[in-house]
Every structure is written in structure tokens, then in C-alpha cells.
Write an enzyme that holds these catalytic residues in place. Sequence first.
Site, PDB file in Angstrom:
ATOM      1  N   PRO A  72     -11.874 -13.741  -9.000  1.00  0.00           N
ATOM      2  CA  PRO A  72     -12.971 -14.554  -8.465  1.00  0.00           C
ATOM      3  C   PRO A  72     -13.998 -13.688  -7.745  1.00  0.00           C
ATOM      4  O   PRO A  72     -13.641 -12.763  -7.032  1.00  0.00           O
ATOM      5  CB  PRO A  72     -12.270 -15.473  -7.466  1.00  0.00           C
ATOM      6  CG  PRO A  72     -10.872 -15.538  -7.939  1.00  0.00           C
ATOM      7  CD  PRO A  72     -10.565 -14.219  -8.545  1.00  0.00           C
ATOM      8  N   PHE A 103     -16.187 -15.582 -15.910  1.00  0.00           N
ATOM      9  CA  PHE A 103     -15.482 -16.481 -15.010  1.00  0.00           C
ATOM     10  C   PHE A 103     -14.088 -15.923 -14.709  1.00  0.00           C
ATOM     11  O   PHE A 103     -13.514 -15.200 -15.523  1.00  0.00           O
ATOM     12  CB  PHE A 103     -15.396 -17.880 -15.611  1.00  0.00           C
ATOM     13  CG  PHE A 103     -14.908 -17.898 -17.024  1.00  0.00           C
ATOM     14  CD1 PHE A 103     -13.553 -17.978 -17.292  1.00  0.00           C
ATOM     15  CD2 PHE A 103     -15.806 -17.812 -18.085  1.00  0.00           C
ATOM     16  CE1 PHE A 103     -13.098 -17.980 -18.601  1.00  0.00           C
ATOM     17  CE2 PHE A 103     -15.345 -17.804 -19.399  1.00  0.00           C
ATOM     18  CZ  PHE A 103     -13.990 -17.894 -19.655  1.00  0.00           C
ATOM     19  N   LEU A 145       7.847  27.797   8.721  1.00  0.00           N
ATOM     20  CA  LEU A 145       8.829  28.724   8.187  1.00  0.00           C
ATOM     21  C   LEU A 145       9.346  29.632   9.287  1.00  0.00           C
ATOM     22  O   LEU A 145      10.539  29.859   9.423  1.00  0.00           O
ATOM     23  CB  LEU A 145       8.197  29.559   7.062  1.00  0.00           C
ATOM     24  CG  LEU A 145       7.963  28.787   5.767  1.00  0.00           C
ATOM     25  CD1 LEU A 145       7.250  29.656   4.751  1.00  0.00           C
ATOM     26  CD2 LEU A 145       9.288  28.293   5.197  1.00  0.00           C
ATOM     27  N   ASP A 201      20.589   0.077   9.794  1.00  0.00           N
ATOM     28  CA  ASP A 201      20.243  -1.011  10.693  1.00  0.00           C
ATOM     29  C   ASP A 201      18.959  -1.702  10.244  1.00  0.00           C
ATOM     30  O   ASP A 201      18.093  -2.032  11.058  1.00  0.00           O
ATOM     31  CB  ASP A 201      20.098  -0.449  12.120  1.00  0.00           C
ATOM     32  CG  ASP A 201      20.210  -1.544  13.172  1.00  0.00           C
ATOM     33  OD1 ASP A 201      20.554  -2.689  12.810  1.00  0.00           O
ATOM     34  OD2 ASP A 201      19.942  -1.260  14.348  1.00  0.00           O
TER      35      ASP A 201
END
Length: 631
Positions: free
Chosen positions: A122, A155, A290, A463
Site C-alpha cells: 500500500p 494497486f 592480540l 534462563d
Amino acid sequence: MGFLPFGFCILFLFFFCSVQAQQAYIGQGTNNCSVTTNSALGYSCNGVNRTCQSYLTFRAQPPFTTVASISTLMGSNPSQLAAINSVPQTATFNTNQLVIVPVTCSCSGQYYQSNTSYVVQPGESFFLIANDTLQGLSTCQAIRNGNSRTTVNIFPGQRLNVPLRCACPTRNQTGQGINYILSYSVTWGDMVSTASSRFDGDTNWTLQANGLTQQSATIFPFTTLLIPLQNPPSSIQTVSPPPPPASPPPPVQPSTPGSSSSKTWVHIIAGVVGGIVATLAIVGIVVYCLRFRRRKVKLEPTGTSSESFEAAEKKSTKNKKEGVDGLSGVVDQGLRIHDFEELKLATGDFSSRLSERVYKGVINGQEVAIKKTSRNVSSEVNLLRKINHFNLISLAAAYQHQDEYYLVYKYMENGSLKDWLQKKGISLNEARSWSRRLQIALDIANGLHYLHNFTEPPYVHKDISSSNILLDADLRAKIANFSLARSAEVALYASSSIRVAKGAKGYLAPEYVEYGLVIPEIDVYAFGVVLLELVTRKEAVFLEKEREVLLSEAIVVILSGEHSESALCDFVDPGLHPKQQMVIVLRMMKLILACLAKEPEDRPSMGEIVSSLSKIQLDVYRSEFMYCSSS
Ligand SMILES: *[C@@H]1O[C@H](CO)[C@@H](O)[C@H](O)[C@H]1NC(C)=O
Ligand SMILES: *[C@@H]1O[C@H](CO)[C@@H](O)[C@H](O)[C@H]1NC(C)=O
Ligand SMILES: *[C@@H]1O[C@H](CO)[C@@H](O)[C@H](O)[C@H]1NC(C)=O
Ligand SMILES: *[C@@H]1O[C@H](CO)[C@@H](O)[C@H](O)[C@H]1NC(C)=O
Ligand SMILES: *[C@@H]1O[C@H](CO)[C@@H](O)[C@H](O)[C@H]1NC(C)=O
Ligand SMILES: *[C@@H]1O[C@H](CO)[C@@H](O)[C@H](O)[C@H]1NC(C)=O
């Protein structure tokens, strides 16, 4: 007087382009749909072959963020799309991530095109489809031409053929070793040189392919630039300076076309400079990390008066084997707490409470939630340091004061999913409620998928519940509270020891309650319950005739009873229009029941769930608009 030379110039340019250029760059030819130039209809069919493999680029934008949805939109093959972007077929891309779309390009009449089809939403015009949804990979003129229409008369729900702009190498190009042509969708800040070199293309060849010159190389956002390539593009080239993961824009809101065309040709060099700076920054961070790993740097920033986390960890020997080695990694996401006073100040002396032991505050102008806890948080922090995913909450800072730990997170405006679902405020006929809830479901699924498969070692959250899912301002979900999370390997190993099933009532998988098994499937089970909450807006444990009922059991009773469809209709949140949306309801129920299977091996993996949800989401996105517009 002055007009003639000017007109001549334009004529000359036109002549120059059509003769010299292999393909003319479209320029601003996309802006006025009632003016149809040749270049707006497509690239001319002047290659060696009439059909070839070619590539487009697309930036992931909701609802087109998954492999499935993007390949549907672009008429591409999902397995090829996944492969070339080096992601699984179930993957979801971050918003704005550049995605390579492999397509077959072929001549149709005098133009090259790659076909796809598109269902009009639409409010959409040819222009909005071409510019906003397809990011300039097609044009309003070409779509209209491809559907033999002369008016702007479309449409919602109508299916259109959409020709996407692509091209095949010309003889001149194959002579130079070019095998593929990439249709690159230009965005703000792009230049011919940066776009070409990103894909290992040569700037001069790109200029030539598009009929541009060094002097006039201005390109406009939401147009296509052809980049000739010797090798197929690869996923490495789509990685750009990381966008802030904080808040992706909400789903595409169709806007009206119009006035903004004047700003479209601003040429931004800042983008390039920013890119270089960001690249340097990333290299810097990688090098730093690193070195940090190797040296096991002592944690320092959390203040002079406080004891360090590292010292605290030494006191607690329990977590030793999980390899806790300091917290610095996460304690530096833009926030730095220097002393306890700062926390007190930020929270108004811990006066604004979000829940028990969680406070709201403002640090450096940034809204945060501060969780206070006395349990040792080092394993949780250690995990949070490893993860970086849009759907998992990220820790902004951590601080220790006396025997309490303070964990600082970005504030999530819409609170927990549980509260949001129970809020009276969300109206029952809230527009687009299906897509909203599916997005939340997909967010959680993506977060868990990452946790189960892409952390090293794989983790189980343990959880999952609607109280541990938080929603940001755009109602995008993040999984929070990793206090019980543990790595699946360690957990299996430890399962013989004494156990008390921890986790929220109503969400516990049978094998966890019975045998204490900590396997990813227990998260899948809990996720099934959350899905059920999303669809019914009932709590995981609710009261019925003064008796506690588990949502996971209630649904089984309903579905196995008589008249199950109408009972189901009554059970589902009326705001989701279950009667009209029965197909979607049933697809969701099928997925939910699979998640709630008694045997863990019968449950789908999070990856499979992401894939199913993406498909449902896409269908919902379409049907919901249809439904809303027809009612
Ligand atoms: C588009 O072009 C047509 C025909 O040249 C013209 O009448 C119209 O004003 C143009 N529209 C815009 C928005 O420039
Ligand atoms: C694409 O569509 C056009 C017409 O819409 C058709 O002529 C052409 O054959 C199609 N190409 C392919 C490869 O299907
Ligand atoms: C084209 O689409 C983009 C992205 O949605 C939007 O920012 C831009 O304003 C659009 N262009 C026009 C001229 O509307
Ligand atoms: C072919 O390439 C040469 C340079 O390699 C260039 O001078 C010539 O104009 C090109 N021809 C066409 C038709 O693009
Ligand atoms: C053109 O087609 C031939 C035969 O199918 C193929 O070998 C060649 O690679 C194609 N060239 C390009 C540039 O796609
Ligand atoms: C591109 O062309 C310009 C001018 O025609 C030339 O100076 C430059 O060296 C060329 N670059 C490459 C990489 O061929």
C-alpha cells in the site's frame, strides 16, 4: 546567443556517450518518472553473450534482511546468495550490510535485465519501489515498461514484473580480462574510485564502462554503477567499517517521493576519510586484542579505592577452570567508570529503580541501566566479552565497590518483553502487530543461534524467559541476563554433580529438570514458551480457576481437544486477528510444538527456527498489508 553553444554541448555529450561508452551512466535520469531516457530503461544489450552470470549489490533493510527474503525480492537463488556472502542459508544480515546478489542477466529486447517479481505494498508507487525498496537497482521507467502500463496506476497486492539493471561484458572488456559486471547500488558518500577498488575493480575501467570521465565522475545515490570485474565479488569486499549496532532504523516506512532530489548529488569525501580512519581503528583494535590475549594484562581502570576484579577472581576458585582472565575487554565500550561517586551521581544515589537491584542512570549523556549484584560476575563478564551480536545485550562497563559488582548496560527503552506483552497500553488492534511480534521472535532466535553456534565454546543461556528479553526504542529485542549461561561442554561434563534446576518456572525443559542436562535444546524449549507468550499474550505460568497452569501444557491440551481450531482462536491474542490469520497461527503453532517436544532431539535447532520464522515473517509482511488495506 549563449543558448546555441550550450545546446551543442549537450548534443555533443549525448553523441559522445552513445558512441564511446559501453553503457551510459544513468545520472539523474531516475528522478522524473515521466521522462524516459534510454539509459533509464536498462543497459543496452551490447555484450559478447546475450546471457551471463552477473551480480548486484543490495543493502539489507527490514523486512529484507535474511537470505530468504533478499533472494525472493531479487529473484536470486538463495543457496548461491548464501554461498557468495559466506553465510549459512538461514542467516540474517545486519541492517545496511552490503549483500552480494548473484543473478542471471539476459537480453530482453534491446536491454539487459534480470527478472524478478514484486508484490505492490500500500502507498507504493513505481518510484518508491524502484528507489526505496530496490535501492535504484531498477527504475520507475523500466518497471512501467516491463508491465506495459502507461499510467501510474498500480494497486496494493498487484504482482509486477521487475527488470533489475545488469549487464554482460562487451568484447572490449573480455579482451581486457573482464568476466563479470557488478551492478553496484550507489549510496551516500560513494565515489567511482572507492566503489571500484572495494571490489578489486579498476577505476579507469569502471569510468569507461559507465561512460564517465575523470573530470565528470559524479555519481548519485540510488543509481547503479557498473563495475567490471575479473573475478566474482566476494564476501570480504562487503565488509565495511562497522556501523554502530545500536539502533537500526525501523522497518521501511514508505515515504513520498519528491523534494529531496537536490541533495542527491552531494559528493561526500568524508565517507572515504571515515572509512580509512575506521579501518585503521579496526586494525588497531585487533592488534591491541592480540597483545592483550598474550600478555594477560592486569585489569586496571576501575578505580584506586576498589580492589580489582582479577583479585576478586583469585579469591573465588570456583570459576578458575573457565579461564577467567580479567575484564578489561568489555569494560571499555565507550564508558569508563572512574570512581563510585560517578555511579552514585549517575543514578541519583541509586534512586531511580527499574527493578529490584537494577537502576537507571545517565553516564556521559548516555542512558544506562546499572545492575547491582553480590555474586561473582566474572564468568558472566567473561562471556559477555566474547560476544558481540545485535540481539545479545552488551556490557558497557563494569565496576566493583566493596563486595558489590555493578554491571552497566545500555538502557533499553521498552523494558522487558514480559512487561511489554502484559501492558494494557498496547491496543488490541495495534497496526502490524504480527510483523512486530515476529521481528521480536526473530531477534531472540538470532541471538540464541549466535550463542549456540558462533561463540567459542558454544554457550547455553539456561534462563530464557520473557523477563530476560529486553526491548529497545524500536522494539528490537536483545537477550539479557547471562548469569546462568555456561558453555555446553563444561555443562555436560558437570551434569552428574548435585543439581538444583535453576531458571524460571514455566520455561524448564523436561530433560533439564530430570537429569540436569545443559544442552542448547533447553534454550530451544524455553524459546518455544516465549513464542507462545508472544502469540497468546498470556504468561508462562498463569492462573486459571485459582490454579496455576503452565502455558506449555495448556497449549497441548487445547490442540489435542475437540474443536481445537476454535479453542485455539480464543486462546490466541485477539489483537493478532487469529480468525483471519489462521494460516499464520497454525504455522506458528507447528513451530512452537516442535520447540516444546519432549525429546530434545525432536526439537529444531535455532538455525532451523530462524529460517522458519523468516519465511513466516515475509508472508506476514505481505498478508498484513493486504489485510490492513482491505479492512
Ligand atoms: C517531469 O518532466 C515533465 C516533462 O518534461 C515535466 O512536465 C514535469 O514538470 C517534470 N516533473 C518534475 C517533478 O520535475
Ligand atoms: C524476463 O522477462 C521478459 C519480459 O518480462 C522476458 O522477455 C524475458 O525472457 C525474461 N527473461 C528470463 C531470463 O526469464
Ligand atoms: C530514495 O530512497 C532513499 C532510501 O530510502 C531515500 O533516502 C531517498 O530520499 C529516496 N530518493 C528520493 C528522491 O526520494
Ligand atoms: C575499447 O577499448 C579501447 C581501449 O582499450 C578504447 O580506446 C575504445 O574506445 C573502446 N571501444 C569501445 C567501443 O568502447
Ligand atoms: C560467453 O559464453 C561462452 C559460451 O557459453 C562462455 O564460455 C563465456 O565464458 C561467456 N563469456 C562471458 C563473458 O560470460
Ligand atoms: C587511469 O587513467 C588516467 C588518465 O587517463 C591515468 O593517469 C592513470 O594512470 C590510469 N590509472 C590506471 C590504474 O590505469
